[in-house]
Design an enzyme around this catalytic site. Structure first.
Site, PDB file in Angstrom:
ATOM      1  N   HIS A 370       0.793  -1.223   0.000  1.00  0.00           N
ATOM      2  CA  HIS A 370       0.000   0.000   0.000  1.00  0.00           C
ATOM      3  C   HIS A 370       0.822   1.266   0.000  1.00  0.00           C
ATOM      4  O   HIS A 370       0.268   2.356  -0.009  1.00  0.00           O
ATOM      5  CB  HIS A 370      -0.916   0.043   1.224  1.00  0.00           C
ATOM      6  N   LYS A 561      -9.595  14.019   3.547  1.00  0.00           N
ATOM      7  CA  LYS A 561      -8.728  12.842   3.643  1.00  0.00           C
ATOM      8  C   LYS A 561      -7.836  13.058   4.859  1.00  0.00           C
ATOM      9  O   LYS A 561      -7.831  14.141   5.436  1.00  0.00           O
ATOM     10  CB  LYS A 561      -7.868  12.687   2.388  1.00  0.00           C
ATOM     11  N   ARG A 562      -7.089  12.029   5.281  1.00  0.00           N
ATOM     12  CA  ARG A 562      -6.148  12.241   6.377  1.00  0.00           C
ATOM     13  C   ARG A 562      -5.231  13.413   6.051  1.00  0.00           C
ATOM     14  O   ARG A 562      -4.908  13.653   4.885  1.00  0.00           O
ATOM     15  CB  ARG A 562      -5.316  10.964   6.612  1.00  0.00           C
ATOM     16  N   LYS A 567      -0.034  14.630   1.014  1.00  0.00           N
ATOM     17  CA  LYS A 567      -1.332  14.897   0.379  1.00  0.00           C
ATOM     18  C   LYS A 567      -1.504  16.387   0.083  1.00  0.00           C
ATOM     19  O   LYS A 567      -2.416  16.782  -0.630  1.00  0.00           O
ATOM     20  CB  LYS A 567      -2.469  14.383   1.265  1.00  0.00           C
ATOM     21  N   THR A 669      -8.677   6.401  -2.783  1.00  0.00           N
ATOM     22  CA  THR A 669     -10.010   5.879  -3.094  1.00  0.00           C
ATOM     23  C   THR A 669     -11.030   6.999  -2.986  1.00  0.00           C
ATOM     24  O   THR A 669     -12.094   6.926  -3.598  1.00  0.00           O
ATOM     25  CB  THR A 669     -10.414   4.731  -2.144  1.00  0.00           C
ATOM     26  N   LYS A 673     -14.575   7.935  -5.185  1.00  0.00           N
ATOM     27  CA  LYS A 673     -15.904   8.249  -4.656  1.00  0.00           C
ATOM     28  C   LYS A 673     -16.390   9.580  -5.221  1.00  0.00           C
ATOM     29  O   LYS A 673     -17.561   9.725  -5.572  1.00  0.00           O
ATOM     30  CB  LYS A 673     -15.865   8.301  -3.128  1.00  0.00           C
TER      31      LYS A 673
HETATM   32  C1  PLP Z   1     -12.428   7.092   1.298  1.00  0.00           C
HETATM   33  C2  PLP Z   1     -12.029   7.484   2.651  1.00  0.00           C
HETATM   34  C3  PLP Z   1     -10.689   7.749   2.941  1.00  0.00           C
HETATM   35  C4  PLP Z   1      -9.607   7.686   1.883  1.00  0.00           C
HETATM   36  O1  PLP Z   1      -9.527   8.935   1.232  1.00  0.00           O
HETATM   37  P1  PLP Z   1      -8.289   9.302   0.277  1.00  0.00           P
HETATM   38  O2  PLP Z   1      -8.731  10.566  -0.355  1.00  0.00           O
HETATM   39  O3  PLP Z   1      -8.164   8.188  -0.717  1.00  0.00           O
HETATM   40  O4  PLP Z   1      -7.101   9.455   1.134  1.00  0.00           O
HETATM   41  C5  PLP Z   1     -10.358   8.105   4.230  1.00  0.00           C
HETATM   42  N1  PLP Z   1     -11.293   8.200   5.192  1.00  0.00           N
HETATM   43  C6  PLP Z   1     -12.596   7.975   4.944  1.00  0.00           C
HETATM   44  C7  PLP Z   1     -13.583   8.103   6.060  1.00  0.00           C
HETATM   45  C8  PLP Z   1     -13.004   7.596   3.675  1.00  0.00           C
HETATM   46  O5  PLP Z   1     -14.305   7.351   3.452  1.00  0.00           O
END
Ligand code: PLP
Length: 833
Positions: A370, A561-562, A567, A669, A673
């Site tokens: 990952h 995101k985190r 990022k 991911t 979405k």
């Molecule tokens: C999808 C998701 C992530 C991952 O987000 P990235 O933009 O890919 O880092 C992290 N936390 C939650 C709650 C998510 O639904």
């Protein structure tokens, strides 16, 4: 496919799916399971009662599935993951069963006119940090929806990821008490407990046949109690399970110690074991080698492997056939101790010979990488490892000895190569490299996006890729369109149902038919209305949570995101300040009203990430309070990003910020979405962004920034951000304003670490990508101004998102890695039982 009519199996009263059946079931559970009469029931009671009613209906399917697997000898998937970020369960299970309307109807007699009031009662189990844990949850859901028998194995953390509050602009962490009010979705099975050893020593002897045997005598034991969460597929009867292990002390009490009068010593031991599943490590990807963390990993992996072997034993299947029945996926290296533990169980418990045990181990295991970040590659110091798992260390030495001998024979005299591929890192303090262990023992190693998988081969494991070219493969991540579209975006669900058909969530390929409407003005109007409903819902939430009114007609520019330097939330923040300056200077030509929305948690020990949160909130404070600015620009930081919140955010986004330093985001991911929900992406060529752009077409994606190769070249050629800044007057002005304390109420020191980092090493090349990012944002604004064009582009994003369904990803794993097939579950088997 399709559920049997109510009443055709089991007890119709307990299984019916009509509103009347659900109503009866809620009344019954209120009385018998909760101990309340209808008049006294509050929302939480109703939430619990409806959840139990739904769970009954899952159990019917779960048991029917056990029968089906028993009669059809298919390989089962074991998905081993230290994290499962499954999100709220009730709403999703209603969707899976196809009874959302019936449930809403059933609640009306209780005075509930909006079922959301009941759904929002649920606290979500935060058993993961972010993307990796959420991926595991999407994968379990797709496995069930594709009718593939599978078990997810993980840890039932008593405290999951912390809840985040924002106080004076800073992140404050609060313990997550997700179990406090009771959580109706798990079923404990104390009868299926497993013992797990730690510490102690090993002894060797010859058995009666003269074979060399080793016995591990652990110094302490923990007990793992499985807690099962049912995972139902979409409109099918396959109900898999997520099996989470909770640690308990092996003896409630050490009576010897107690009898000597040492009461606290006696309890201490008990407390020690229970600490094992107490808390999730809140660090996204960057764990320091902590002893408790290794204990957690071994604890859940050992329980899970014992559980698999026990299942075969119970069915009279010889352990030699283990790979016929189980395909084991390691979600990152966190469960990679499985290599040594499976070998130990086969050698020491089952008394197989080395070659036979190794053949079984390597036939079962596969590993998903990952990350390429060096700080995230797990290693354990030999002393720590040996003191906790002495037998496993012996086995790892032997695995390594045999492996290195193979390499030696293929590449005579290449000592450097041996050092580079060895499981034991000899540079500095000696350590076990878990990624090497997992790679050597796995039949497949995959990255999680095309670019990432290439980098795994070229940068991370070039020697292994040369040794085993066919072992390395790619499976680009995916997300489930059920939770992330059908559940999260009801308006869009309705429209897609109308156009594609009600089963569109399992036919994402057909969503491409939307393209036929790209020039249909009336349809595009309806399409935009869907998005508008998502935006209004989020605006109402922001008004409640942040006491901030935002304009639903402004461009919702979202980065959730985190919080991580790679990022680059700070790149986004600098861009916001540049916009602010333009507005202050009256240079508003070509600007469009924007609401820039951030959310995300920072690891509690990650000072720079926490400062970035403070920075964003500092900017928000200035921007939102300034009437000369806030008509064109508003900034929001939403506290406590989790699955529940993300279900509100993705459907409301116009613009998806995917701006990581190229080469550092393995896949992402969130980007998927957003795309499914019709947001346009502004992004770098990183992770799955590359494939998103390929699918949607260059003209429907806002690209900027250096490529992974370009970033590597920058670093190679001696990157000097301060020289670049000297030639960038706008960025100088932005940094100057920050330095004067403009966003920190005059405090000139507060953001100094951030400024020093940017003008000093700037390891994530924020400065190098700044101007191109601004250019791309200008293109975003001019595109937004042409609303018809924007709508068409968002339609195409959804229409072309099928590739990013986790159904596609799971189908690739099933065929290329696991060799598993669907086992449809007929409910008839239950009637006959
Ligand atoms: C999808 C998701 C992530 C991952 O987000 P990235 O933009 O890919 O880092 C992290 N936390 C939650 C709650 C998510 O639904």
């Amino acid at each position: 496919m399709g559920l049997p009519e109510p009443g055709t199996y089991g007890d119709p009263q307990r299984n019916g799916l009509r509103a009347k059946d659900l109503y009866d079931a809620v009344v019954e559970h209120l009385f018998y399971s909760i101990g309340r009469r209808v008049p006294g029931a509050d929302r939480h009671d109703l939430y619990m009662a409806l959840s139990y009613a739904v769970r009954d209906r899952l159990m019917t399917r779960y048991l029917a599935g056990l029968d089906a697997v028993g009669t059809s000898p298919s390989r089962m998937v074991a998905y081993l993951s230290a994290e499962f970020l499954i999100g709220p369960q009730l709403g999703n299970n209603l969707l899976m069963l196809g009874i959302q309307q019936e449930a809403a109807e059933a609640l009306k007699p209780f005075g509930i006119n909006d079922i959301d009031d009941i759904l929002h009662v649920e606290t979500e189990p935060g058993l993961g940090n972010g993307g990796l844990g959420r991926l595991a949850a999407c994968f379990l859901e797709s496995l069930a929806s594709l009718e593939i028998p599978a078990t997810g194995y993980g840890i039932r953390y008593e405290f999951g990821i912390f809840d985040q509050l924002i106080r004076d602009g800073w992140q404050v962490e609060i313990t997550d008490k997700w179990l406090k009010a009771g959580w109706p979705w798990e079923i404990p099975h104390p009868d299926q407990a497993c013992f797990v050893g730690f510490g102690g020593h090993t002894e060797s002897h010859r058995d009666q046949h003269g074979a060399y045997r080793v016995r591990w005598i652990p110094a302490e034991h923990a007990i793992g109690i499985p807690h099962d969460v049912p995972v139902l597929g979409y409109r099918v009867n396959t109900c898999n399970r997520l099996r989470l292990w909770r640690a308990e002390a092996n003896d409630s009490f050490d009576f010897q110690t107690f009898n000597r009068g040492d009461y606290s010593g006696a309890v201490e031991k008990k407390v020690g074991s229970e600490t094992l599943s107490k808390v999730l490590y809140p660090n996204d990807g960057t764990d320091a080698g902590r002893r408790l963390r290794l204990k957690q990993q071994h604890f859940f992996v050992s329980c899970s492997l014992q559980d698999m072997i026990r299942g075969l034993d119970a069915r009279g299947i010889p352990v030699q056939e283990f790979p016929v029945h189980w395909a084991i996926q390691l979600n990152d290296t966190h469960p990679s101790i499985a290599v040594a533990e499976l070998m130990r169980l086969l050698l020491d418990d089952k008394h197989l010979e080395w070659e036979a045990a190794w053949a079984i181990t390597t036939a079962c295991l596969s590993y998903t990488n990952h990350t390429l970040l060096p700080e995230a590659l797990e290693t354990w110091g030999l002393d720590l490892f040996g003191s906790l798992l002495p037998r496993h260390l012996e086995l790892i030495f032997e695995i390594n000895r045999r492996f290195l001998q193979q390499v030696r024979l293929r590449h005579p005299g290449n000592e450097g190569l041996l050092q580079r591929v060895s499981i034991i890192d000899e540079t500095g303090g000696k350590a076990v490299r878990m990624a090497h262990l997992a790679t050597i023992a796995s039949h497949h190693v995959n990255g999680v996006a095309a670019l990432h998988s290439e980098l795994v081969k070229q940068e991370l494991f070039p020697e292994f890729a040369a040794l085993w070219p066919n072992k390395f493969t790619n499976v680009t991540n995916g997300v489930t369109p059920r939770r992330w579209l059908a559940l999260a975006h009801p308006a869009l669900d309705g429209l897609l149902g109308e156009v594609i058909g009600p089963d569109w969530p399992v036919r994402m390929e057909d969503v491409r038919q939307l393209e036929a409407f790209q020039h249909d003005a009336a349809f595009l109007e309806r399409w935009s209305d869907c998005k508008r409903s998502g935006k209004q819902r989020l605006a109402a939430y922001i008004l409640r949570q942040n006491a901030l009114a935002i304009d639903p007609d402004s461009l919702f520019d979202v980065q959730v995101k985190r919080i991580h330097e790679y990022k680059r939330q700070h790149l986004n923040a600098l861009q916001v300040i540049a916009l602010y300056l333009r507005i202050k200077n009256g240079d508003t030509h070509g600007l469009v009203p924007r609401t820039v929305i951030f959310a995300g948690k920072a690891a509690p020990g990650y000072a720079m990430a926490k400062l970035i949160i403070r920075f964003i909130n500092g900017i928000a404070e200035v921007v939102n309070a300034d009437p000369t600015v806030n008509q064109l620009l508003r900034v929001v930081f939403l506290a406590d990003y989790n699955v529940k919140l993300s279900e509100r955010v993705y459907p409301a986004a116009d613009l998806s910020e995917q701006i990581s330093t190229a080469g550092l985001e393995a896949s992402g991911t969130g980007n998927m979405k957003f795309m499914m929900n019709g947001a346009l992406t502004i992004g770098t060529l990183d992770g799955a962004n590359v494939e998103i752009r390929e699918e949607v077409g260059d003209s429907n994606f806002f690209l900027f920034g250096h490529t992974a190769e370009g970033i590597a070249r920058l670093h190679r050629d001696g990157y000097r951000p301060w020289e670049r800044i000297a030639a960038m007057p706008l960025l100088q002005e932005v940094l100057g304003l920050i330095g004067q304390g403009h966003f920190s109420r005059g405090d000139r020191d507060l953001f100094q670490p951030l400024l020093n980092n940017l003008s000093g090493p700037d390891p994530f090349c924020v400065v190098a990508d700044f101007e191109d990012y601004l250019r791309a944002q200008q293109t975003v604004a001019s595109t937004w101004a042409d609303r018809r064009r924007w709508s068409r582009m968002t339609l195409l994003n959804t229409a072309r998102s099928a590739y990013f369904s986790s159904d596609r990803a799971i189908a690739e794993y099933a065929e290329g890695i696991w060799e598993v097939k669907p086992v449809p579950v007929a409910m008839r088997s239950l009637i006959e039982a």
